[in-house]
Motif scaffolding. Structure first.
Motif, mmCIF file in Angstrom:
data_model
loop_
_atom_site.group_PDB
_atom_site.id
_atom_site.type_symbol
_atom_site.label_atom_id
_atom_site.label_comp_id
_atom_site.label_asym_id
_atom_site.label_seq_id
_atom_site.Cartn_x
_atom_site.Cartn_y
_atom_site.Cartn_z
ATOM 1 N N GLN A 142 0.830 -1.208 0.000
ATOM 2 C CA GLN A 142 0.000 0.000 0.000
ATOM 3 C C GLN A 142 0.864 1.257 0.000
ATOM 4 N N THR A 143 1.921 1.239 0.811
ATOM 5 C CA THR A 143 2.823 2.395 0.851
ATOM 6 C C THR A 143 3.559 2.548 -0.472
ATOM 7 N N ALA A 144 3.955 1.410 -1.061
ATOM 8 C CA ALA A 144 4.633 1.462 -2.359
ATOM 9 C C ALA A 144 3.732 2.089 -3.416
ATOM 10 N N ASP A 145 2.467 1.698 -3.426
ATOM 11 C CA ASP A 145 1.528 2.252 -4.401
ATOM 12 C C ASP A 145 1.238 3.722 -4.112
ATOM 13 N N ARG A 146 1.102 4.049 -2.838
ATOM 14 C CA ARG A 146 0.744 5.419 -2.465
ATOM 15 C C ARG A 146 1.796 6.417 -2.936
ATOM 16 N N PHE A 147 3.085 6.037 -2.787
ATOM 17 C CA PHE A 147 4.164 6.958 -3.157
ATOM 18 C C PHE A 147 4.824 6.585 -4.480
ATOM 19 N N ASP A 148 4.298 5.548 -5.128
ATOM 20 C CA ASP A 148 4.822 5.113 -6.425
ATOM 21 C C ASP A 148 6.328 4.843 -6.346
ATOM 22 N N VAL A 149 6.709 4.011 -5.375
ATOM 23 C CA VAL A 149 8.119 3.653 -5.204
ATOM 24 C C VAL A 149 8.265 2.143 -5.265
ATOM 25 N N ASP A 150 9.480 1.700 -5.522
ATOM 26 C CA ASP A 150 9.779 0.270 -5.580
ATOM 27 C C ASP A 150 11.155 0.056 -4.952
ATOM 28 N N VAL A 151 11.595 -1.193 -4.934
ATOM 29 C CA VAL A 151 12.903 -1.514 -4.380
ATOM 30 C C VAL A 151 13.984 -0.697 -5.095
ATOM 31 N N GLY A 152 14.850 -0.078 -4.312
ATOM 32 C CA GLY A 152 15.901 0.768 -4.868
ATOM 33 C C GLY A 152 15.592 2.248 -4.795
ATOM 34 N N ASP A 153 14.325 2.606 -4.650
ATOM 35 C CA ASP A 153 13.957 4.014 -4.507
ATOM 36 C C ASP A 153 14.176 4.458 -3.055
ATOM 37 N N THR A 154 14.042 5.749 -2.803
ATOM 38 C CA THR A 154 14.264 6.275 -1.458
ATOM 39 C C THR A 154 13.028 7.006 -0.951
ATOM 40 N N LEU A 155 12.914 7.067 0.389
ATOM 41 C CA LEU A 155 11.824 7.762 1.053
ATOM 42 C C LEU A 155 12.391 8.615 2.182
ATOM 43 N N TYR A 156 11.822 9.793 2.368
ATOM 44 C CA TYR A 156 12.124 10.578 3.555
ATOM 45 C C TYR A 156 11.386 9.935 4.734
ATOM 46 N N VAL A 157 12.080 9.809 5.870
ATOM 47 C CA VAL A 157 11.462 9.204 7.061
ATOM 48 C C VAL A 157 11.907 9.984 8.288
ATOM 49 N N GLY A 158 10.942 10.339 9.156
ATOM 50 C CA GLY A 158 11.272 11.031 10.395
ATOM 51 C C GLY A 158 10.099 11.048 11.341
ATOM 52 N N SER A 159 10.351 11.438 12.582
ATOM 53 C CA SER A 159 9.284 11.475 13.579
ATOM 54 C C SER A 159 8.429 12.729 13.463
ATOM 55 N N SER A 160 8.874 13.692 12.667
ATOM 56 C CA SER A 160 8.100 14.902 12.408
ATOM 57 C C SER A 160 8.313 15.299 10.952
ATOM 58 N N ARG A 161 7.517 16.231 10.482
ATOM 59 C CA ARG A 161 7.646 16.648 9.086
ATOM 60 C C ARG A 161 8.999 17.311 8.834
ATOM 61 N N SER A 162 9.469 18.069 9.810
ATOM 62 C CA SER A 162 10.734 18.766 9.613
ATOM 63 C C SER A 162 11.923 17.806 9.677
ATOM 64 N N SER A 163 11.884 16.860 10.635
ATOM 65 C CA SER A 163 13.018 15.938 10.773
ATOM 66 C C SER A 163 13.053 14.906 9.654
ATOM 67 N N ALA A 164 11.910 14.633 9.036
ATOM 68 C CA ALA A 164 11.877 13.621 7.972
ATOM 69 C C ALA A 164 12.737 14.020 6.786
ATOM 70 N N THR A 165 12.867 15.324 6.542
ATOM 71 C CA THR A 165 13.636 15.781 5.383
ATOM 72 C C THR A 165 15.143 15.644 5.596
ATOM 73 N N GLU A 166 15.549 15.283 6.827
ATOM 74 C CA GLU A 166 16.976 15.173 7.126
ATOM 75 C C GLU A 166 17.559 13.823 6.727
ATOM 76 N N ARG A 167 16.690 12.793 6.561
ATOM 77 C CA ARG A 167 17.205 11.460 6.258
ATOM 78 C C ARG A 167 16.383 10.815 5.152
ATOM 79 N N GLU A 168 17.097 10.145 4.260
ATOM 80 C CA GLU A 168 16.451 9.349 3.231
ATOM 81 C C GLU A 168 16.798 7.883 3.451
#
Length: 383
Positions: A142-168
């Protein structure tokens, strides 16, 4: 026709509600079986917070797991942590999903695509949290479809909207195992990395510590022994943990049972009233039969036979409609709560629905025939 439709609707309501009840029980049991854990350890306070996170009540979870693994009756012990995290492919398009932290590798987790974590939980580094971060993540379809990503792609992840942009994080696998267990969109990463991005490394917090018992060990006995050694925690077998979670939904289950009862009552009431009208239309014929000496019970039996036929017809119609409506509701349930195959319709559900249909139709017709036959007798005497 109205009688047949009313019986069909009553049967449909009962079969669908029964299938939901069975599905909740069977789905929960299957999810716990797939988790492959014998014992679940937690403490009070596992609840969603206002920000979508989860209070993780176990502190120093790695030490607790290590202590448990030193027991002869324990094969493995693993801390698991849940936390709401923001995920997305664009800094301004992030969504809150459930983040799951697991130790080591993905273990027995079945992957639909990808190879899984390459470094395990190397960032933990014996509790120093200064090892290299793999920044690898597993996501559900579901997450893959929602963001149109597959193995090898990257996602921003964080505990808040601001911190998520710090790590892929790189997507290294896609699996629906955990999302189906939780019933929500889930991203999975090494436990120490989830703790780092959520700021819980100092207390080493986890939601559960799960245990698999040694071969031949009695899980109930092991659970009781662990409970005695760690009275500050709640220790349950997988069956007890499922029952504990199920108890939180007793009100929902009770509401479902009430709806079944109301469906039956409404079905009987609608059928009886309609069959009374049908019997009234045959009042002259029934009066003539009553006048030549046929008993009230015999006349009620004749009308009851009509009800039996109507019940069979309406019941079969309701049963034929059940899989169609069940399929549609199941698709809606999958989108809303994330669980697949939530509605279960084993043969027992269809048999029960047919019995109810025949019972409603026959009972309603007998009651209607009895009342009209009595009125016919009165009319005959008065004339």
């Amino acid at each position: 026709m109205f009688v047949v439709l009313s019986i069909a609707l009553a049967v449909l309501a009962v079969t669908l509600l029964a299938s939901v009840g069975l599905g909740v029980l069977q789905t929960g049991e299957e999810r716990f079986d797939r988790a492959g854990q014998d014992i679940w350890i937690t403490a009070d306070g596992v609840e969603l917070t206002a920000t979508g996170g989860i209070e993780n009540p176990i502190t120093d979870s790695h030490r607790l797991a290590a202590d448990l693994e030193r027991r002869d009756d324990v094969r493995t012990a693993s801390p698991l942590a849940f936390h709401g995290v923001y995920v997305g492919t664009e800094p301004d398009d992030l969504e809150l999903v459930t983040g799951l932290g697991v130790p080591n590798t993905h273990g027995d987790l079945s992957l639909e695509r990808g190879t899984g974590f390459s470094e395990g939980d190397s960032h933990y580094a014996n509790g120093t949290y200064d090892g290299p971060m793999s920044q690898e993540i597993l996501i559900d379809p579901q997450t893959a479809d929602r963001f149109d990503v597959d193995v090898g792609d990257t996602l921003y992840v964080g505990s808040s909207r601001s911190s998520a942009t710090e790590r892929e994080f790189e997507v290294v696998g896609i699996s629906s195992a955990y999302s189906q267990f939780l019933g929500s969109s889930t991203v999975t990463m090494p436990l120490s990395e989830l703790q780092t991005i959520t700021g819980t490394t100092g207390t080493d917090r986890a939601t559960y510590v799960t245990v698999t018992t040694a071969e031949g060990a009695n899980r109930a006995a092991v659970s009781e022994s662990i409970q005695q050694s760690y009275p500050e925690y709640d220790v349950r077998t997988s069956e007890e943990q499922f029952e504990s979670l199920l108890s939180e939904y007793l009100l929902i289950l009770a509401s479902g049972a009430t709806l079944v009862v109301l469906a039956l009552i409404a079905g009987v009431a609608m059928t009886v009233n309609t069959l009374v009208l049908v019997a009234v239309q045959q009042r002259e014929e029934l009066a003539a039969l009553r006048a030549i000496g046929l008993s009230r019970g015999f006349l009620a039996g004749i009308v009851g036979g009509q009800g039996l036929a109507l019940g069979l017809t309406g019941g079969l119609l309701g049963l034929l409609a059940t899989p169609v409506f069940a399929f549609g509701l199941d698709r809606i349930a999958t989108r809303v709560v994330g669980f697949e195959d939530l509605l279960r319709t084993p043969p027992e559900v269809y048999v029960g629905g047919l019995v109810i249909a025949v019972g409603i139709g026959t009972l309603g017709a007998i009651v209607a025939g009895w009342r009209v036959a009595q009125d016919a007798r009165v009319d005959t005497l008065s004339s």
